[in-house]
Design a protein around this motif. Structure first.
Motif, short mmCIF file in Angstrom:
data_model
loop_
_atom_site.label_atom_id
_atom_site.label_comp_id
_atom_site.label_asym_id
_atom_site.label_seq_id
_atom_site.Cartn_x
_atom_site.Cartn_y
_atom_site.Cartn_z
N GLY A 226 0.79 -1.22 0.00
CA GLY A 226 0.00 0.00 0.00
C GLY A 226 0.83 1.27 0.00
O GLY A 226 0.28 2.35 -0.08
N TRP A 275 -10.67 3.35 -7.74
CA TRP A 275 -11.46 2.74 -6.67
C TRP A 275 -11.26 1.23 -6.62
O TRP A 275 -11.14 0.64 -5.54
CB TRP A 275 -12.95 3.06 -6.84
N VAL B 129 -4.98 1.06 6.96
CA VAL B 129 -5.49 1.48 5.65
C VAL B 129 -4.41 2.33 4.97
O VAL B 129 -3.90 3.27 5.58
CB VAL B 129 -6.79 2.29 5.81
N PRO B 130 -4.03 1.98 3.71
CA PRO B 130 -2.98 2.74 3.04
C PRO B 130 -3.35 4.22 2.90
O PRO B 130 -4.51 4.55 2.69
CB PRO B 130 -2.90 2.09 1.65
N SER B 131 -2.35 5.10 3.00
CA SER B 131 -2.65 6.53 3.03
C SER B 131 -3.21 6.99 1.69
O SER B 131 -4.01 7.92 1.65
CB SER B 131 -1.43 7.32 3.47
N VAL B 132 -2.85 6.31 0.59
CA VAL B 132 -3.37 6.73 -0.71
C VAL B 132 -4.88 6.47 -0.78
O VAL B 132 -5.62 7.19 -1.46
CB VAL B 132 -2.60 6.02 -1.86
N VAL B 133 -5.36 5.47 -0.03
CA VAL B 133 -6.80 5.19 0.00
C VAL B 133 -7.54 6.29 0.77
O VAL B 133 -8.61 6.73 0.36
CB VAL B 133 -7.07 3.80 0.63
N TYR B 134 -6.92 6.77 1.86
CA TYR B 134 -7.50 7.92 2.57
C TYR B 134 -7.58 9.13 1.63
O TYR B 134 -8.57 9.87 1.65
CB TYR B 134 -6.64 8.30 3.78
N LEU B 136 -7.80 9.13 -1.68
CA LEU B 136 -8.86 8.87 -2.66
C LEU B 136 -10.23 9.16 -2.06
O LEU B 136 -11.06 9.86 -2.65
CB LEU B 136 -8.77 7.41 -3.10
N TRP B 137 -10.44 8.67 -0.85
CA TRP B 137 -11.73 8.87 -0.18
C TRP B 137 -11.94 10.34 0.13
O TRP B 137 -13.04 10.87 -0.03
CB TRP B 137 -11.75 8.03 1.11
N ILE B 139 -10.79 12.92 -1.57
CA ILE B 139 -11.10 13.67 -2.78
C ILE B 139 -12.56 13.50 -3.17
O ILE B 139 -13.27 14.46 -3.48
CB ILE B 139 -10.19 13.21 -3.95
N PHE B 140 -13.04 12.25 -3.14
CA PHE B 140 -14.36 11.98 -3.72
C PHE B 140 -15.50 12.03 -2.71
O PHE B 140 -16.65 12.11 -3.09
CB PHE B 140 -14.36 10.63 -4.44
N VAL B 141 -15.20 11.93 -1.41
CA VAL B 141 -16.27 11.92 -0.42
C VAL B 141 -16.16 13.09 0.55
O VAL B 141 -17.11 13.86 0.71
CB VAL B 141 -16.29 10.58 0.36
N THR B 229 2.56 11.70 3.69
CA THR B 229 2.70 12.28 2.37
C THR B 229 1.46 12.19 1.50
O THR B 229 0.89 13.19 1.10
CB THR B 229 3.86 11.59 1.62
N MET B 230 1.03 10.96 1.18
CA MET B 230 0.07 10.80 0.08
C MET B 230 -1.27 11.47 0.34
O MET B 230 -1.75 12.25 -0.46
CB MET B 230 -0.13 9.32 -0.24
N THR B 233 -0.90 15.19 0.25
CA THR B 233 -0.65 15.70 -1.10
C THR B 233 -1.94 15.76 -1.92
O THR B 233 -2.17 16.69 -2.68
CB THR B 233 0.36 14.78 -1.82
N MET B 234 -2.80 14.75 -1.74
CA MET B 234 -4.02 14.68 -2.55
C MET B 234 -5.08 15.67 -2.07
O MET B 234 -6.00 15.99 -2.82
CB MET B 234 -4.57 13.25 -2.52
#
Lengths: 301, 300
Positions: A226, A275, B129-134, B136-137, B139-141, B229-230, B233-234
């Motif tokens: 991840g 996603w 939970v990977p930080s890139v998933v946070y 993503l969530w 940005i969209f939610v 970071t991720m 950054t997002m």
């Protein structure tokens, strides 16, 4: 005779009712309110996890078609496609990371638990903990300087090297802890029947700790899969399959970087793939966490 | 005769080869353990030496220059330092009370042990939970949700700090809980025996006794927040300006690196390596202090 010393409860100044819990006293109310706040905060802490998992289930499964596992990432606005190259890239880089970090980590863990005496082990444990606190992007900068600059190419090797350093502290710590759980009597018995140190460690102690060590390695693999920041400028990203002819010395795709790249673009088809990839990453993390929880729940030799 | 012969053979010292094998194994283990220390030293020297050209070029003024302009080769990271500190500070402001509340709630006997273990596990999962998933969530939610009832328009300081607080919450909760449960039970019994209520015992006896571990946990969380970071950054908008509004885009050192490193060239790379060294030093100091506090806790 002694009755003059025993006071009549009715006459005494001591009021036994004060021993009863007073539901309206400020102290009781304060306790109730604080308990309520603590409970509320606990629910508040769990809510993000539930919401994130719900969104991942909803959006991730909807985007999960069989071809996402085999096809290449699509250009903007073109439906279809997948991220087969990113799955393969992540597997390759995590594999490289394991090849480097597992032998070093397990041997270091063996030293800390079995052979170390005093100060040196304390120092190494301390540095292991500090190493696990170094931001992953700094590990990326380090791997960039060590591998990318010297080989003059972004590569799966640079990415795998960065992941190895991130996995190393987890493996050292879990090996150290797993070996410590093996009772001292087992070692004494082994030496008592004439075994050497290496025989005791390799044939008696290590096998007893193997399930816990495998758990630690799996956890570190899930974490590494991840990780995005250390891959951004070591492995970069590519739309194509890994190239074995080039010995992997070229930009390599990974699931985590794909999520990042496709989350910040305005194209719906790529966002859906982000996603789906995020869903796969989280399922990987959840499964390994739950399995490790079950495996380490039985902490007996 | 035979018997005594075999016995005396068995009592002979081990063959030299076996003894050497044994020594070699112990030494190999020691070398690999020293390799961990070696990796740490290697990272420190590599990151420092990479930054050397930029240090001699920009000097210490790099820290309080606020323009970042690759075209004129003007580089300063004041806005990024400001964003790093402010985002971590807001995240701590949110996650310290919540994390402590969780730690207390899960170390008392409010819930049956089985339910308690499950909730402890769920809080730990937040950290996995990977930080890139946070990101993503977020940005969209999270950003669309927040912009419904705040002046927020797109990525900014507020969503980044909020997500950061979720990400560091498990660190504070888990380490504080460890610290609280390792306070000797005699202290609580004595407090209750003197007539303290549950919360009087918690606030006046147990929390002060566990304070070094709790502060260590908060420092570890701070270290994570500074280097995260991720997700940041997002969500933070990556604008190199100092703006006191939490609804305005900002920047952190880590997001500066994540955004620009891959496409940078020449002096810009040097400036980014300098920024990396500064982030490394800051997180190193915070982490070392945290480790010292947490290990002191384990010795009690």
């Amino acid at each position: 005779m002694a009755s003059e010393f025993i006071q009549d409860p009715a006459k005494s100044s001591f009021n036994s009712a004060s021993l009863r819990r007073n539901p309206t006293s400020p102290r009781t109310l304060f306790g109730l309110i604080m308990s309520g706040i603590a409970g509320l905060f606990t629910i508040l802490a769990i809510i993000p996890l539930v919401i994130i998992l719900a969104y991942l289930l909803g959006k991730g499964i909807a985007a999960l078609r069989p071809e996402v596992f085999t096809e290449l990432p699509p250009p903007p606005m073109v439906p279809g496609g997948g991220f087969g190259n990113a799955i393969l890239g992540t597997a390759i880089m995590v594999g490289i990371g394991m090849l480097i970090s597992v032998p070093i980590g397990i041997m270091a863990g063996i030293y800390l638990s079995e052979f170390s005496t005093g100060k040196l082990a304390d120092w190494i444990r301390f540095l292991t903990n500090v190493l696990s606190g170094v931001p992953s992007i700094i590990i990326g900068v380090f791997a960039y300087g060590v591998i990318v600059l010297t080989t003059r190419s972004y590569s799966a090797w640079a990415g795998g090297f960065a992941l190895a350093i991130l996995m190393l502290p987890i493996i050292v710590r879990t090996t150290d802890e797993a070996l410590k759980l093996v009772p001292q009597e087992v070692r004494q018995a082994s030496i008592g029947v004439g075994a050497n140190d290496y025989q005791t460690v390799l044939q008696i102690v290590l096998p007893a700790a193997v399930p816990a060590i495998i758990t630690g390695v799996t956890l570190s693999v899930a974490r590494a899969a991840g990780e995005t920041a250390p891959l951004l400028f070591t492995a970069l990203f590519t739309q194509y399959w890994p190239n074995w002819n080039n010995l992997l010395f070229e930009p390599t795709a990974s699931l985590a970087v794909l999520v990042y790249n496709f989350a910040i673009v305005p194209f719906q088809n790529q966002q859906e793939l982000a996603w789906a990839a995020a869903f796969i990453l989280v399922v990987l993390v959840l499964l390994t966490s739950i399995i490790s929880r079950i495996a380490t729940a039985r902490r007996t030799y | 005769m035979d018997q005594s012969y075999t016995n005396s053979r068995r009592l002979q010292p081990r063959p030299a080869i076996e003894r050497n094998l044994d020594k070699a194994f112990v030494w190999a283990a020691k070398i690999f353990a020293l390799a961990i220390a070696g990796v740490f030293v290697w990272i420190t020297t590599q990151v420092t030496f990479q930054a050397m050209p930029a240090i001699s070029e920009f000097g210490l003024g790099f820290l309080w220059t606020s323009s970042w302009n690759p075209v004129n080769s003007q580089f300063g990271i004041l806005p990024a330092v400001y964003g790093t500190i402010v985002s971590s500070f807001i995240a701590l402001l949110i996650s310290i009370p919540i994390g402590l509340g969780v730690a207390i709630f899960l170390s008392e006997d409010y819930l049956p042990p089985k339910v308690q273990r499950i909730i402890v596990f769920l809080v730990e999962l937040l950290a996995a939970v990977p930080s890139v998933v946070y990101g993503l969530w977020g940005i969209f939610v999270l950003i669309p949700f927040l912009s419904d009832f705040t002046p927020l328009r797109g990525p900014a300081m507020l969503p980044a700090a909020l997500i950061l607080s979720v990400m560091i919450l498990p660190t504070i909760a888990a380490i504080s809980r460890d610290a609280i449960t390792s306070v000797p039970i005699d202290l609580r019994q004595a407090a209750v025996g003197l007539g303290a209520t549950r919360w009087e015992a918690i606030l006046k006896i147990i929390i002060p006794a566990a304070s070094s571990g709790i502060i260590g946990g908060i420092m570890l969380a701070l270290g994570r927040a500074l280097g995260e970071t991720m997700a940041v950054t997002m969500l933070i908008g990556n604008a190199n300006t100092i703006n006191p509004s939490v609804f305005a885009p900002s920047n952190t050192i880590a997001s500066l690196l994540a955004n620009q490193f891959a496409e940078a060239s020449g002096l810009q790379v040097a400036a980014l390596l300098y920024a990396a060294l500064i982030l490394f030093i800051i997180t190193l100091i915070v982490n070392i202090l945290a480790q010292l506090l947490v290990t002191r806790l384990q010795r009690i």
